[in-house]
Design a protein around this motif. Structure first.
Motif, PDB file in Angstrom:
ATOM      1  N   VAL A 173       0.810  -1.223   0.000  1.00  0.00           N
ATOM      2  CA  VAL A 173       0.000   0.000   0.000  1.00  0.00           C
ATOM      3  C   VAL A 173       0.842   1.271   0.000  1.00  0.00           C
ATOM      4  O   VAL A 173       0.375   2.319  -0.432  1.00  0.00           O
ATOM      5  CB  VAL A 173      -0.993   0.025   1.191  1.00  0.00           C
ATOM      6  CG1 VAL A 173      -1.988  -1.116   1.087  1.00  0.00           C
ATOM      7  CG2 VAL A 173      -0.268   0.007   2.529  1.00  0.00           C
ATOM      8  N   ARG A 174       2.078   1.174   0.463  1.00  0.00           N
ATOM      9  CA  ARG A 174       2.906   2.389   0.453  1.00  0.00           C
ATOM     10  C   ARG A 174       3.695   2.540  -0.848  1.00  0.00           C
ATOM     11  O   ARG A 174       4.086   3.649  -1.217  1.00  0.00           O
ATOM     12  CB  ARG A 174       3.844   2.430   1.651  1.00  0.00           C
ATOM     13  CG  ARG A 174       4.932   1.387   1.666  1.00  0.00           C
ATOM     14  CD  ARG A 174       5.822   1.551   2.889  1.00  0.00           C
ATOM     15  NE  ARG A 174       6.841   0.514   2.959  1.00  0.00           N
ATOM     16  CZ  ARG A 174       6.910  -0.408   3.896  1.00  0.00           C
ATOM     17  NH1 ARG A 174       6.007  -0.421   4.862  1.00  0.00           N
ATOM     18  NH2 ARG A 174       7.862  -1.318   3.897  1.00  0.00           N
ATOM     19  N   GLY A 175       3.939   1.436  -1.534  1.00  0.00           N
ATOM     20  CA  GLY A 175       4.621   1.507  -2.814  1.00  0.00           C
ATOM     21  C   GLY A 175       5.930   2.284  -2.735  1.00  0.00           C
ATOM     22  O   GLY A 175       6.733   2.090  -1.818  1.00  0.00           O
ATOM     23  N   GLU A 176       6.122   3.214  -3.683  1.00  0.00           N
ATOM     24  CA  GLU A 176       7.334   4.028  -3.727  1.00  0.00           C
ATOM     25  C   GLU A 176       7.172   5.358  -3.009  1.00  0.00           C
ATOM     26  O   GLU A 176       8.088   6.185  -3.028  1.00  0.00           O
ATOM     27  CB  GLU A 176       7.739   4.281  -5.184  1.00  0.00           C
ATOM     28  CG  GLU A 176       8.269   3.060  -5.917  1.00  0.00           C
ATOM     29  CD  GLU A 176       8.912   3.435  -7.235  1.00  0.00           C
ATOM     30  OE1 GLU A 176       8.605   4.514  -7.760  1.00  0.00           O
ATOM     31  OE2 GLU A 176       9.739   2.646  -7.724  1.00  0.00           O
ATOM     32  N   LEU A 177       6.031   5.573  -2.366  1.00  0.00           N
ATOM     33  CA  LEU A 177       5.782   6.858  -1.718  1.00  0.00           C
ATOM     34  C   LEU A 177       6.855   7.231  -0.699  1.00  0.00           C
ATOM     35  O   LEU A 177       7.337   8.368  -0.706  1.00  0.00           O
ATOM     36  CB  LEU A 177       4.395   6.858  -1.066  1.00  0.00           C
ATOM     37  CG  LEU A 177       3.204   6.706  -2.016  1.00  0.00           C
ATOM     38  CD1 LEU A 177       1.907   6.710  -1.237  1.00  0.00           C
ATOM     39  CD2 LEU A 177       3.203   7.798  -3.069  1.00  0.00           C
ATOM     40  N   PRO A 178       7.286   6.311   0.194  1.00  0.00           N
ATOM     41  CA  PRO A 178       8.315   6.702   1.165  1.00  0.00           C
ATOM     42  C   PRO A 178       9.617   7.137   0.496  1.00  0.00           C
ATOM     43  O   PRO A 178      10.238   8.117   0.919  1.00  0.00           O
ATOM     44  CB  PRO A 178       8.518   5.430   1.999  1.00  0.00           C
ATOM     45  CG  PRO A 178       7.268   4.648   1.812  1.00  0.00           C
ATOM     46  CD  PRO A 178       6.822   4.934   0.412  1.00  0.00           C
TER      47      PRO A 178
END
Length: 212
Positions: A173-178
């Motif tokens: 759900v976080r994918g590459e966002l961080p």
């Protein structure tokens, strides 16, 4: 430099908590964010907080102990802002809402700078990094795994290991966002968050559908 934090037995302040300690915590937090761990001295913290060095050391025997206390306090605040999902809301919606809160709590806030400081000092002070991981990310994984166990008991999900399933869900759900945020390459938008969450949620649910 040798890591001086005895973890998991975290050094505790010897003086009682109170208004002065709160002022010290706020002053230290801002100095660490503005200047980093290495460039912040206990003298600077005492001056910014308006207390004597003797008072500061009565609360915290070292800069590492002070920073460790900040880590614990921040992680407790993060966990408070991340309520456990409720199966009564429906499996998909419960996981979706948890994912939204997770993104906002652990990614879309000023604490990214705090994580950068910990990462920068992890080589010299590995116990600080370990303390943060256990108090923050690992605690979140364990809390989510409890919910997934509940969903498995209700025959809504199927997996071998709830801890592993929780890690996979959060990664999806976080994918590459961080990475984008830590590198400062992009600003999160509601559309980006929702897109990552929906894609990750759908993939997870398909992978963990009960067979039969």
């Amino acid at each position: 430099m040798i890591d001086t934090i005895a973890h998991p037995a975290l050094e505790q302040p010897s003086a009682p908590a109170g208004r002065k300690m709160d002022i010290v915590i706020r002053a230290a937090w801002q100095l660490f964010l503005d200047h980093g761990f290495s460039a912040t001295s206990m003298d600077a913290v005492a001056k910014a907080a308006g207390v004597s060095k003797a008072t500061l050391y009565a609360y915290f025997p070292s800069k590492e102990a002070l920073f460790a206390s900040l880590i614990v306090a921040e992680c407790e605040s993060l966990q408070h802002d991340l309520p456990m999902p409720k199966l009564s809301a429906g499996l998909s919606e419960a996981l979706r809402e948890f994912a939204r809160q997770y993104i906002r709590t652990f990614i879309d806030r000023k604490d990214v700078a705090f994580v950068r400081i910990i990462a920068n000092e992890s080589g010299r002070f590995p116990a600080l990094a370990r303390l943060f991981y256990e108090s923050g990310p690992e605690a979140t994984i364990r809390r989510l795994s409890q919910f997934l166990e509940e969903a498995r008991a209700a025959k809504l999900l199927e997996f071998d290991d709830s801890i592993g399933a929780a890690k996979q869900f959060l990664s999806l759900v976080r994918g590459e966002l961080p990475l984008l945020i830590v590198l400062g390459l992009n600003e999160l938008t509601e559309g980006m968050i929702e897109q990552e969450i929906e894609a990750g949620l759908n993939f997870f649910l398909k992978a963990c559908q009960p067979r039969g």
